[in-house]
Design an enzyme around this catalytic site. Sequence first.
Site, PDB file in Angstrom:
ATOM      1  N   ARG A 127      76.636  42.001   3.101  1.00 27.58           N
ATOM      2  CA  ARG A 127      76.947  41.405   4.405  1.00 27.58           C
ATOM      3  C   ARG A 127      77.978  40.292   4.205  1.00 27.58           C
ATOM      4  NH1 ARG A 127      72.364  43.047   7.423  1.00 27.58           N
ATOM      5  NH2 ARG A 127      73.604  42.988   9.301  1.00 27.58           N
ATOM      6  N   GLN A 132      82.864  43.611   6.113  1.00 27.99           N
ATOM      7  CA  GLN A 132      82.428  43.625   7.519  1.00 27.99           C
ATOM      8  C   GLN A 132      82.694  44.955   8.238  1.00 27.99           C
ATOM      9  OE1 GLN A 132      83.988  40.112   9.257  1.00 27.99           O
ATOM     10  NE2 GLN A 132      82.100  39.659  10.337  1.00 27.99           N
ATOM     11  N   ASP A 135      80.106  47.562   7.545  1.00 27.68           N
ATOM     12  CA  ASP A 135      78.722  47.114   7.720  1.00 27.68           C
ATOM     13  C   ASP A 135      78.039  47.882   8.859  1.00 27.68           C
ATOM     14  OD1 ASP A 135      76.377  45.776   8.097  1.00 27.68           O
ATOM     15  OD2 ASP A 135      77.259  43.781   8.274  1.00 27.68           O
ATOM     16  N   SER A 138      75.058  46.283  10.768  1.00 21.23           N
ATOM     17  CA  SER A 138      75.449  45.428  11.893  1.00 21.23           C
ATOM     18  C   SER A 138      75.886  46.244  13.098  1.00 21.23           C
ATOM     19  CB  SER A 138      76.595  44.490  11.496  1.00 21.23           C
ATOM     20  OG  SER A 138      76.111  43.465  10.671  1.00 21.23           O
ATOM     21  N   TYR A 233      69.877  36.202   4.449  1.00 26.29           N
ATOM     22  CA  TYR A 233      68.742  36.811   5.136  1.00 26.29           C
ATOM     23  C   TYR A 233      67.569  35.823   5.204  1.00 26.29           C
ATOM     24  CZ  TYR A 233      70.733  41.498   4.894  1.00 26.29           C
ATOM     25  OH  TYR A 233      71.516  42.603   5.048  1.00 26.29           O
TER      26      TYR A 233
HETATM   27  P1  NAD Z   1      67.564  41.210  10.054  1.00 23.79           P
HETATM   28  O1  NAD Z   1      67.630  42.469  10.852  1.00 23.79           O
HETATM   29  O2  NAD Z   1      67.161  41.280   8.631  1.00 23.79           O
HETATM   30  O3  NAD Z   1      66.572  40.197  10.814  1.00 23.79           O
HETATM   31  C1  NAD Z   1      66.748  39.881  12.174  1.00 23.79           C
HETATM   32  C2  NAD Z   1      66.510  38.404  12.382  1.00 23.79           C
HETATM   33  O4  NAD Z   1      65.125  38.104  12.262  1.00 23.79           O
HETATM   34  C3  NAD Z   1      67.239  37.486  11.405  1.00 23.79           C
HETATM   35  O5  NAD Z   1      68.091  36.628  12.111  1.00 23.79           O
HETATM   36  C4  NAD Z   1      66.101  36.749  10.721  1.00 23.79           C
HETATM   37  O6  NAD Z   1      66.437  35.402  10.400  1.00 23.79           O
HETATM   38  C5  NAD Z   1      65.014  36.796  11.777  1.00 23.79           C
HETATM   39  N1  NAD Z   1      63.663  36.509  11.274  1.00 23.79           N
HETATM   40  C6  NAD Z   1      63.079  36.923  10.125  1.00 23.79           C
HETATM   41  N2  NAD Z   1      61.820  36.423  10.043  1.00 23.79           N
HETATM   42  C7  NAD Z   1      61.599  35.687  11.161  1.00 23.79           C
HETATM   43  C8  NAD Z   1      60.508  34.934  11.655  1.00 23.79           C
HETATM   44  N3  NAD Z   1      59.387  34.826  10.953  1.00 23.79           N
HETATM   45  N4  NAD Z   1      60.656  34.313  12.836  1.00 23.79           N
HETATM   46  C9  NAD Z   1      61.792  34.410  13.544  1.00 23.79           C
HETATM   47  N5  NAD Z   1      62.878  35.100  13.143  1.00 23.79           N
HETATM   48  C10 NAD Z   1      62.787  35.738  11.961  1.00 23.79           C
HETATM   49  O7  NAD Z   1      68.922  40.392  10.154  1.00 23.79           O
HETATM   50  P2  NAD Z   1      70.407  40.881  10.414  1.00 23.79           P
HETATM   51  O8  NAD Z   1      70.646  40.882  11.857  1.00 23.79           O
HETATM   52  O9  NAD Z   1      70.633  42.134   9.666  1.00 23.79           O
HETATM   53  O10 NAD Z   1      71.251  39.699   9.778  1.00 23.79           O
HETATM   54  C11 NAD Z   1      70.780  39.011   8.635  1.00 23.79           C
HETATM   55  C12 NAD Z   1      71.791  38.035   8.089  1.00 23.79           C
HETATM   56  O11 NAD Z   1      72.973  38.664   7.685  1.00 23.79           O
HETATM   57  C13 NAD Z   1      72.203  36.967   9.050  1.00 23.79           C
HETATM   58  O12 NAD Z   1      72.338  35.777   8.306  1.00 23.79           O
HETATM   59  C14 NAD Z   1      73.552  37.379   9.505  1.00 23.79           C
HETATM   60  O13 NAD Z   1      74.340  36.289   9.944  1.00 23.79           O
HETATM   61  C15 NAD Z   1      74.072  37.939   8.228  1.00 23.79           C
HETATM   62  N6  NAD Z   1      75.167  38.848   8.465  1.00 23.79           N
HETATM   63  C16 NAD Z   1      76.377  38.568   7.923  1.00 23.79           C
HETATM   64  C17 NAD Z   1      77.452  39.415   8.140  1.00 23.79           C
HETATM   65  C18 NAD Z   1      78.787  39.121   7.553  1.00 23.79           C
HETATM   66  O14 NAD Z   1      79.029  38.057   7.067  1.00 23.79           O
HETATM   67  N7  NAD Z   1      79.674  40.076   7.556  1.00 23.79           N
HETATM   68  C19 NAD Z   1      77.275  40.552   8.900  1.00 23.79           C
HETATM   69  C20 NAD Z   1      76.027  40.805   9.436  1.00 23.79           C
HETATM   70  C21 NAD Z   1      74.967  39.958   9.193  1.00 23.79           C
END
Ligand code: NAD
Length: 386
Positions: A127, A132, A135, A138, A233
């Site tokens: 990620r 990106q 991904d 996403s 994460y």
């Molecule tokens: P995910 O599907 O793994 O989880 C969804 C959300 O649930 C996350 O925001 C997580 O913090 C939250 N979560 C987990 N446990 C929790 C709890 N107990 N209570 C409340 N919320 C909780 O996450 P995702 O959407 O796949 O994204 C994960 C990370 O990856 C994020 O930091 C996102 O910014 C990052 N990301 C970065 C890029 C990039 O830089 N290109 C792209 C996509 C995602």
Amino acid sequence: MKLSVAKEVEVGERRVALIPDTVSRLIKQGLEVWVEAGAGERAFFADAAYEAAGATIVTDTAKLWGEADVLLKVGPPQERENGQHEVDLLREGATLIGFLDPLGTPTLSKRLADRKVTAFSMELIPRTSRAQSMDALSSQAGVAGYKATLIAAAALPKFFPMLTTAAGTIPPAKVFVIGAGVAGLQAIATARLLGAVVEAFDIRPAVKEEVQSLGAKFVEVKLEEETVAAGGYAKEVSEAAKQKTQAAIAEHVKLSDVVITTAQVPGRKAPRLVTAEMIAQMKPGSVVVDLAADQGGNCEGSEAGKDVVRDGVTIIGPTNLPSSMPVHASQMYAKNILTLVQYLVKDGALNLNFDDDIISSACVTHAGDVRNQRVRDLLGEPVAAK
Ligand code: NAD
């Protein structure tokens, strides 16, 4: 080099790995593309459109898989109706790209390694900003978040927006989104577009600004521990932190018309955040959409693929939401696949540089080995030699 696009056989899977537009781009680069007859049908991409883009339509499944240099899919390979497993249709040394569920089904990775397949798992694309456009977690999570809000709006016996009419004033619906990752942020944005008043909570405090920039209120809970793991994460938190967040969540759940939960911790069962007691406190007619229903559920009582009514509250546990919007979900997935293929191919052949972090992270099996250490751990295999 020949790329083959397989027809998905998983029940309910309507997406396809390449759409005609991406096929023509690959063909312009000198690659050959074969598409299994009917592969795009359920996403409204006809065989004729693939043919017009330069692809060859193949009706013989064994030929399509067996002669592919790179086989492109959406979901993991599985057993077909005739009892033949798709992995066994691949020739040794072929490459497979798709969502391969390496942490959920590590035995599939073992099977691919034994078949000497080079497998790239879309779940393992890092990620990072460099990766990106590849991904797919996403792109597909965005589709799921959007659709989750629409499902909630359709199930709610109320309007989302505030309305001032001759027949009286309608207050806006209150929507609470738990988990503000990619899906959660899209759910927030969609609920705001529909005119709801939105609040959101996430265990990672860093998302506060993103939530606020969408016009939603961030529910803050101060925890005494680190909640973010490597890669950005969420981490699994302590029992004390769980209790503290649950107490805060309860207050907001009680006052909401709609709760959308999207919380995940990679490689673990989804955290249980909304309890039966919280549901009992909600107004009858309220709606919960649990996007984590098929990973164990964020909401007590949710069931994957079902609508359950508890204390007058409808708890919806949708599965594979991206497949319910197959046109754009396939278009976005195909763009992710196109970028990855372009990244892997040099001068018409695969060029696997394992010093590159994208290639090294996403490649789960190669030359007979399972390369990913987390998958090896799940399989009880020793640490791989460098
Ligand atoms: P995910 O599907 O793994 O989880 C969804 C959300 O649930 C996350 O925001 C997580 O913090 C939250 N979560 C987990 N446990 C929790 C709890 N107990 N209570 C409340 N919320 C909780 O996450 P995702 O959407 O796949 O994204 C994960 C990370 O990856 C994020 O930091 C996102 O910014 C990052 N990301 C970065 C890029 C990039 O830089 N290109 C792209 C996509 C995602």
